[in-house]
Design a protein around this motif. Structure first.
Motif, mmCIF file in Angstrom:
data_model
loop_
_atom_site.group_PDB
_atom_site.id
_atom_site.type_symbol
_atom_site.label_atom_id
_atom_site.label_comp_id
_atom_site.label_asym_id
_atom_site.label_seq_id
_atom_site.Cartn_x
_atom_site.Cartn_y
_atom_site.Cartn_z
ATOM 1 N N GLU A 224 0.809 -1.218 0.000
ATOM 2 C CA GLU A 224 0.000 0.000 0.000
ATOM 3 C C GLU A 224 0.843 1.269 0.000
ATOM 4 O O GLU A 224 0.473 2.266 -0.637
ATOM 5 C CB GLU A 224 -0.930 0.011 1.220
ATOM 6 N N LEU A 225 1.984 1.243 0.699
ATOM 7 C CA LEU A 225 2.689 2.496 0.975
ATOM 8 C C LEU A 225 3.975 2.706 0.184
ATOM 9 O O LEU A 225 4.441 3.839 0.071
ATOM 10 C CB LEU A 225 2.999 2.588 2.477
ATOM 11 N N ALA A 226 4.574 1.648 -0.338
ATOM 12 C CA ALA A 226 5.832 1.803 -1.079
ATOM 13 C C ALA A 226 5.584 1.675 -2.579
ATOM 14 O O ALA A 226 4.563 1.148 -3.022
ATOM 15 C CB ALA A 226 6.843 0.755 -0.621
ATOM 16 N N ASP A 227 6.545 2.171 -3.355
ATOM 17 C CA ASP A 227 6.463 2.049 -4.807
ATOM 18 C C ASP A 227 7.201 0.802 -5.298
ATOM 19 O O ASP A 227 6.762 0.142 -6.234
ATOM 20 C CB ASP A 227 7.080 3.285 -5.474
ATOM 21 N N ARG A 228 8.327 0.513 -4.676
ATOM 22 C CA ARG A 228 9.167 -0.612 -5.078
ATOM 23 C C ARG A 228 9.490 -1.435 -3.836
ATOM 24 O O ARG A 228 10.001 -0.900 -2.854
ATOM 25 C CB ARG A 228 10.431 -0.111 -5.770
ATOM 26 N N ILE A 229 9.211 -2.709 -3.897
ATOM 27 C CA ILE A 229 9.236 -3.554 -2.702
ATOM 28 C C ILE A 229 10.229 -4.691 -2.896
ATOM 29 O O ILE A 229 10.212 -5.368 -3.931
ATOM 30 C CB ILE A 229 7.833 -4.146 -2.443
ATOM 31 N N VAL A 230 11.089 -4.885 -1.895
ATOM 32 C CA VAL A 230 12.007 -6.013 -1.899
ATOM 33 C C VAL A 230 11.831 -6.766 -0.585
ATOM 34 O O VAL A 230 12.059 -6.207 0.496
ATOM 35 C CB VAL A 230 13.478 -5.565 -2.058
ATOM 36 N N ARG B 153 22.062 -9.147 2.232
ATOM 37 C CA ARG B 153 23.089 -8.302 1.630
ATOM 38 C C ARG B 153 22.801 -8.088 0.141
ATOM 39 O O ARG B 153 22.884 -6.963 -0.364
ATOM 40 C CB ARG B 153 24.479 -8.913 1.819
ATOM 41 N N GLU B 154 22.480 -9.177 -0.538
ATOM 42 C CA GLU B 154 22.189 -9.088 -1.973
ATOM 43 C C GLU B 154 20.988 -8.177 -2.217
ATOM 44 O O GLU B 154 20.969 -7.385 -3.182
ATOM 45 C CB GLU B 154 21.915 -10.487 -2.518
ATOM 46 N N ALA B 155 19.981 -8.267 -1.349
ATOM 47 C CA ALA B 155 18.785 -7.439 -1.497
ATOM 48 C C ALA B 155 19.120 -5.961 -1.344
ATOM 49 O O ALA B 155 18.678 -5.108 -2.134
ATOM 50 C CB ALA B 155 17.739 -7.856 -0.459
ATOM 51 N N VAL C 50 19.021 -2.906 -4.376
ATOM 52 C CA VAL C 50 18.269 -1.657 -4.307
ATOM 53 C C VAL C 50 19.206 -0.459 -4.456
ATOM 54 O O VAL C 50 18.908 0.496 -5.190
ATOM 55 C CB VAL C 50 17.474 -1.570 -2.992
ATOM 56 N N LEU C 51 20.348 -0.488 -3.780
ATOM 57 C CA LEU C 51 21.285 0.627 -3.871
ATOM 58 C C LEU C 51 21.770 0.808 -5.308
ATOM 59 O O LEU C 51 21.968 1.941 -5.776
ATOM 60 C CB LEU C 51 22.469 0.394 -2.933
ATOM 61 N N ILE D 186 15.212 0.674 4.727
ATOM 62 C CA ILE D 186 15.650 -0.679 5.083
ATOM 63 C C ILE D 186 15.133 -0.960 6.488
ATOM 64 O O ILE D 186 15.618 -0.385 7.470
ATOM 65 C CB ILE D 186 17.182 -0.804 5.028
ATOM 66 N N ALA D 187 14.144 -1.827 6.588
ATOM 67 C CA ALA D 187 13.410 -1.992 7.843
ATOM 68 C C ALA D 187 13.648 -3.367 8.458
ATOM 69 O O ALA D 187 13.899 -4.344 7.767
ATOM 70 C CB ALA D 187 11.911 -1.788 7.596
#
Length: 495
Positions: free
Chosen positions: A400-406, A443-445, A449-450, A461-462
């Motif tokens: 709902e709140l993010a645009d891009r999710i990992v 780490r890969e995730a 994203v970076l 990063i949560a």
């Protein structure tokens, strides 16, 4: 600290003593690996480990007396044995007595709630120290005793370690202890023997249902801190409630001490006005029973408005001058891993946060959205061997709140990381309007994203925040989200 075994055993209602009752006890522990010379070992029966299987180990380490609920087949030579119906209940009585009830000598501030405890306790400690007090602190990140800073293993330590820490605070001249009080600690009576002076409820949202089973049980565990606050002999007690949380009205009705309320509405004792949130701070006026404060803070987010209000409630109850309070809250720079910005010259924003509950994730994503100019990324996972009902809920919030999710691993512990991700990713079934990636290696995730973040993006990063480890099935490894980000940005992205 030393007491004869008979003195200690006399505190217990039902017991039988075998051996020398006059042996001098100089240490108490429920961990056979930690017992010291002339120690008293308390054998606890846990979900996975039974202390009665480690009596010989404790004796080898120096135990001179044992507390058990079942006599060993052969009584050990030169070691006394105290037989009791329940060793855990005995420990709750023995530990505070052995350490001379330090929780009654210090002025005790207890902060409980699902989220916000760490920031609230850190603000309170900083301001009390500036007001001239010597303050110990016990919490999720560390235990502070005078000049010593120890790493925490539980939000609230077990009753023996807690009493020992409080006794050390008394010995080094502390007059206050500010501590996070977990629902586990209250339900399991880890805080036995402590008389609190001020108690704060930050909020109650979904967490720890693997232990409490229902939200009602979870709330009732938190409620114990307030229901018992009036007990004892200390004067000037206060309960501080976040009235924007539905549980506060229920728990407030069970409280028999003076009460301070806070929330967004003007009817509450402490409330904000004209809140302006930006990337690196906030500006607002805070109304209190003692007058107004003009705040320009170095921490940001609506959730931190609540954390500030909870801390202000405590500090007003403890008689801190309003001018000093305003100055120190404006100077407070935050807590590691709590909406912590990681800056290495990149053209996008990276935030590391401990948010590991649905409410926590929702709060930080709302704040991140307010400072996002382009796309909002979120990287998160869910811990293994913990409440699995929150996993799809956190997935839905991210959707709902993010645009891009990992979605990635948190601390999988004994669970299969892929199966944890399966439960989170249910929330993304049929999703076509947003970008979603599933990368089990944390780490890969983060590096993915970076690598792909663009100018004006915010990367949240949560889940792990301040933690510098990751718990896997067969080992615990060093792992810090902040370090991974810094290493990548220094060596790859920002070269």
């Amino acid at each position: 600290m030393a007491k004869h075994l008979l003195e200690i055993a006399n505190q217990l209602q039902n017991k039988e003593i075998y051996g020398d009752v006059n042996v001098l006890i100089e240490d108490v522990s429920a961990d056979s690996r930690e017992i010291k010379s002339n120690g008293l070992f308390i054998a606890l029966r846990g979900a996975r480990v039974d202390g009665h299987n480690y009596l010989e180990n404790a004796i080898k380490e120096g135990a001179k007396a044992l507390v058990v609920d079942t006599l060993p087949k052969k009584l050990p030579d030169n070691v006394a044995v105290v037989l009791v119906p329940d060793t855990r209940e005995a420990m709750e009585i023995i530990a505070p007595y052995f350490y001379d009830y330090p929780g009654k000598k210090l002025r005790m501030v207890g902060v409980t709630g699902t989220n916000g405890k760490t920031t609230t306790t850190n603000i309170v400690r900083q301001v009390l120290e500036k007001a001239g007090h010597k303050v110990g602190m016990i919490g999720t990140i560390n235990i502070v005793i005078g000049d010593r800073v120890l790493v925490s293993h539980n939000t609230t330590p077990d009753v023996v370690d807690l009493q020992k820490s409080l006794a050390e605070m008394v010995a080094c001249g502390c007059d206050y202890c500010v501590m996070e009080v977990s629902s586990h600690a209250l339900a399991l009576k880890r805080v036995s023997g402590i008389e609190y002076d001020c108690a704060v409820l930050t909020n109650i949202t979904q967490d720890h249902l693997d232990f409490h089973k229902t939200m009602e049980n979870y709330r009732d565990a938190k409620s114990l801190l307030f229901e018992n606050l009036h007990s004892g002999v200390k004067p000037n007690k206060m309960a501080v409630f976040n009235m924007d949380d539905a549980s506060s009205e229920i728990i407030k009705s069970r409280t028999k001490t003076n009460v301070l309320t806070y929330g967004m509405q003007t009817v509450y004792d402490i409330h904000p006005e004209n809140v302006k949130i930006h990337a690196k701070g906030m500006d607002f006026v805070l109304h209190t029973p003692n007058g107004k404060m003009n705040l320009t803070t170095k921490i940001t987010g609506a959730f931190n408005v609540y954390n500030i209000m909870s801390a202000v409630g405590v500090l007003l109850a403890e008689g801190v001058d309003l001018g000093l309070l305003e100055k120190e809250i404006n100077a407070f720079v935050g807590v590691p891993g709590r909406f912590q910005l990681v800056e290495k010259g990149q053209n996008f924003t990276v935030v590391v946060d401990y948010a590991h509950t649905p409410d926590g994730l929702e709060n930080v994503l709302h704040t991140a959205r307010e400072i996002t100019k382009n796309s909002l990324w979120v990287i998160f996972g869910c811990g293994g061997d913990r409440d699995n009902t929150k996993r799809p809920v956190m997935g839905r919030i991210a959707r709902e709140l993010a645009d891009r999710i990992v979605v990635t691993s948190d601390n999988p512990r004994t669970e299969d990381p892929e199966k944890i991700l399966d439960q989170v990713c249910v929330a993304f079934d049929g999703m076509k309007d947003k970008e979603f990636h599933r990368i089990v290696d944390r780490r890969e995730a983060i590096e993915f994203v970076l690598k792909n973040a663009a100018a004006g993006d915010v990367v949240m990063i949560a889940g792990k925040g301040h933690e510098d480890y990751q718990i896997l099935k067969d080992k615990t490894i060093h792992f810090s989200d902040k370090e991974v980000v810094e290493e990548y940005l220094e060596n790859v992205k920002c070269r």
